[in-house]
Design a protein around this motif. Sequence first.
Motif, PDB file in Angstrom:
ATOM      1  N   LEU A  45       0.826  -1.211   0.000  1.00 40.31           N
ATOM      2  CA  LEU A  45       0.000   0.000   0.000  1.00 40.31           C
ATOM      3  C   LEU A  45       0.860   1.262   0.000  1.00 40.31           C
ATOM      4  O   LEU A  45       0.514   2.248  -0.659  1.00 40.31           O
ATOM      5  CB  LEU A  45      -0.950  -0.002   1.198  1.00 40.31           C
ATOM      6  CG  LEU A  45      -2.093  -1.015   1.125  1.00 40.31           C
ATOM      7  CD1 LEU A  45      -2.829  -1.080   2.459  1.00 40.31           C
ATOM      8  CD2 LEU A  45      -3.051  -0.670  -0.006  1.00 40.31           C
ATOM      9  N   GLN A  46       1.974   1.233   0.708  1.00 37.07           N
ATOM     10  CA  GLN A  46       2.861   2.395   0.719  1.00 37.07           C
ATOM     11  C   GLN A  46       3.458   2.630  -0.659  1.00 37.07           C
ATOM     12  O   GLN A  46       3.552   3.769  -1.120  1.00 37.07           O
ATOM     13  CB  GLN A  46       3.963   2.215   1.766  1.00 37.07           C
ATOM     14  CG  GLN A  46       3.458   2.353   3.190  1.00 37.07           C
ATOM     15  CD  GLN A  46       4.502   1.987   4.223  1.00 37.07           C
ATOM     16  OE1 GLN A  46       5.436   1.232   3.949  1.00 37.07           O
ATOM     17  NE2 GLN A  46       4.337   2.529   5.423  1.00 37.07           N
ATOM     18  N   GLU A  47       3.845   1.546  -1.337  1.00 33.78           N
ATOM     19  CA  GLU A  47       4.379   1.677  -2.695  1.00 33.78           C
ATOM     20  C   GLU A  47       3.315   2.213  -3.648  1.00 33.78           C
ATOM     21  O   GLU A  47       3.596   3.084  -4.478  1.00 33.78           O
ATOM     22  CB  GLU A  47       4.894   0.328  -3.191  1.00 33.78           C
ATOM     23  CG  GLU A  47       6.147  -0.137  -2.515  1.00 33.78           C
ATOM     24  CD  GLU A  47       6.558  -1.547  -2.930  1.00 33.78           C
ATOM     25  OE1 GLU A  47       6.016  -2.059  -3.932  1.00 33.78           O
ATOM     26  OE2 GLU A  47       7.416  -2.125  -2.251  1.00 33.78           O
ATOM     27  N   GLN A  48       2.098   1.702  -3.537  1.00 30.17           N
ATOM     28  CA  GLN A  48       1.004   2.165  -4.384  1.00 30.17           C
ATOM     29  C   GLN A  48       0.718   3.646  -4.134  1.00 30.17           C
ATOM     30  O   GLN A  48       0.496   4.413  -5.075  1.00 30.17           O
ATOM     31  CB  GLN A  48      -0.251   1.334  -4.134  1.00 30.17           C
ATOM     32  CG  GLN A  48      -1.403   1.685  -5.033  1.00 30.17           C
ATOM     33  CD  GLN A  48      -2.630   0.829  -4.760  1.00 30.17           C
ATOM     34  OE1 GLN A  48      -2.715   0.141  -3.744  1.00 30.17           O
ATOM     35  NE2 GLN A  48      -3.587   0.873  -5.666  1.00 30.17           N
ATOM     36  N   ARG A  49       0.740   4.045  -2.889  1.00 33.23           N
ATOM     37  CA  ARG A  49       0.507   5.452  -2.545  1.00 33.23           C
ATOM     38  C   ARG A  49       1.578   6.349  -3.165  1.00 33.23           C
ATOM     39  O   ARG A  49       1.272   7.417  -3.703  1.00 33.23           O
ATOM     40  CB  ARG A  49       0.500   5.611  -1.029  1.00 33.23           C
ATOM     41  CG  ARG A  49       0.246   7.026  -0.584  1.00 33.23           C
ATOM     42  CD  ARG A  49       0.127   7.086   0.937  1.00 33.23           C
ATOM     43  NE  ARG A  49      -0.085   8.430   1.359  1.00 33.23           N
ATOM     44  CZ  ARG A  49       0.728   9.098   2.151  1.00 33.23           C
ATOM     45  NH1 ARG A  49       1.803   8.508   2.640  1.00 33.23           N
ATOM     46  NH2 ARG A  49       0.483  10.332   2.483  1.00 33.23           N
ATOM     47  N   GLN A  50       2.827   5.908  -3.117  1.00 31.09           N
ATOM     48  CA  GLN A  50       3.910   6.690  -3.718  1.00 31.09           C
ATOM     49  C   GLN A  50       3.714   6.828  -5.225  1.00 31.09           C
ATOM     50  O   GLN A  50       3.924   7.907  -5.784  1.00 31.09           O
ATOM     51  CB  GLN A  50       5.263   6.052  -3.410  1.00 31.09           C
ATOM     52  CG  GLN A  50       5.685   6.216  -1.973  1.00 31.09           C
ATOM     53  CD  GLN A  50       6.986   5.487  -1.667  1.00 31.09           C
ATOM     54  OE1 GLN A  50       7.435   4.626  -2.436  1.00 31.09           O
ATOM     55  NE2 GLN A  50       7.595   5.817  -0.537  1.00 31.09           N
ATOM     56  N   ARG A  51       3.308   5.727  -5.888  1.00 35.16           N
ATOM     57  CA  ARG A  51       3.063   5.793  -7.336  1.00 35.16           C
ATOM     58  C   ARG A  51       1.919   6.762  -7.649  1.00 35.16           C
ATOM     59  O   ARG A  51       1.994   7.546  -8.592  1.00 35.16           O
ATOM     60  CB  ARG A  51       2.753   4.404  -7.886  1.00 35.16           C
ATOM     61  CG  ARG A  51       3.964   3.509  -8.031  1.00 35.16           C
ATOM     62  CD  ARG A  51       3.656   2.270  -8.848  1.00 35.16           C
ATOM     63  NE  ARG A  51       2.537   1.495  -8.363  1.00 35.16           N
ATOM     64  CZ  ARG A  51       2.619   0.511  -7.467  1.00 35.16           C
ATOM     65  NH1 ARG A  51       3.785   0.182  -6.965  1.00 35.16           N
ATOM     66  NH2 ARG A  51       1.531  -0.145  -7.100  1.00 35.16           N
ATOM     67  N   LEU A  52       0.854   6.701  -6.864  1.00 38.65           N
ATOM     68  CA  LEU A  52      -0.284   7.599  -7.086  1.00 38.65           C
ATOM     69  C   LEU A  52       0.108   9.060  -6.866  1.00 38.65           C
ATOM     70  O   LEU A  52      -0.317   9.934  -7.625  1.00 38.65           O
ATOM     71  CB  LEU A  52      -1.450   7.217  -6.172  1.00 38.65           C
ATOM     72  CG  LEU A  52      -2.177   5.924  -6.535  1.00 38.65           C
ATOM     73  CD1 LEU A  52      -3.167   5.550  -5.442  1.00 38.65           C
ATOM     74  CD2 LEU A  52      -2.865   6.047  -7.876  1.00 38.65           C
ATOM     75  N   GLN A  53       0.898   9.312  -5.843  1.00 42.51           N
ATOM     76  CA  GLN A  53       1.354  10.677  -5.607  1.00 42.51           C
ATOM     77  C   GLN A  53       2.206  11.179  -6.765  1.00 42.51           C
ATOM     78  O   GLN A  53       2.068  12.324  -7.201  1.00 42.51           O
ATOM     79  CB  GLN A  53       2.148  10.771  -4.296  1.00 42.51           C
ATOM     80  CG  GLN A  53       1.290  10.734  -3.062  1.00 42.51           C
ATOM     81  CD  GLN A  53       2.106  10.774  -1.790  1.00 42.51           C
ATOM     82  OE1 GLN A  53       3.214  10.248  -1.729  1.00 42.51           O
ATOM     83  NE2 GLN A  53       1.554  11.392  -0.764  1.00 42.51           N
ATOM     84  N   HIS A  54       3.057  10.307  -7.285  1.00 43.20           N
ATOM     85  CA  HIS A  54       3.906  10.684  -8.419  1.00 43.20           C
ATOM     86  C   HIS A  54       3.044  10.989  -9.646  1.00 43.20           C
ATOM     87  O   HIS A  54       3.243  12.013 -10.316  1.00 43.20           O
ATOM     88  CB  HIS A  54       4.900   9.566  -8.726  1.00 43.20           C
ATOM     89  CG  HIS A  54       5.766   9.837  -9.917  1.00 43.20           C
ATOM     90  ND1 HIS A  54       6.794  10.747  -9.878  1.00 43.20           N
ATOM     91  CD2 HIS A  54       5.744   9.332 -11.166  1.00 43.20           C
ATOM     92  CE1 HIS A  54       7.372  10.788 -11.072  1.00 43.20           C
ATOM     93  NE2 HIS A  54       6.752   9.938 -11.867  1.00 43.20           N
ATOM     94  N   ASN A  55       2.061  10.125  -9.923  1.00 43.68           N
ATOM     95  CA  ASN A  55       1.174  10.354 -11.067  1.00 43.68           C
ATOM     96  C   ASN A  55       0.378  11.640 -10.892  1.00 43.68           C
ATOM     97  O   ASN A  55       0.176  12.391 -11.855  1.00 43.68           O
ATOM     98  CB  ASN A  55       0.216   9.173 -11.246  1.00 43.68           C
ATOM     99  CG  ASN A  55       0.922   7.926 -11.733  1.00 43.68           C
ATOM    100  OD1 ASN A  55       2.044   7.970 -12.213  1.00 43.68           O
ATOM    101  ND2 ASN A  55       0.263   6.788 -11.581  1.00 43.68           N
TER     102      ASN A  55
END
Length: 76
Positions: A45-55
Amino acid sequence: TEAARQMAAGLTPEAISIRSRNEIGMLAQAFASMNRQLTSRISDLQEQRQRLQHNHQQLETVLEAMVEGVIAVDAR
């Protein structure tokens, strides 16, 4: 018991040494398994959150740089 307290406090306990094969040992094994699964899920979930923030940041940068207006249309 200490590992359960650590998890309740939001910490990740170290590996749990399980020596018993009785019902308490089985409970400890289940607890250790749940801890591993939870730790893995939190990491995902932390990795997914980082990807979403980047996008989100990329999209925000593109939209801020546009001179023309943008219209969003919902297909419903």
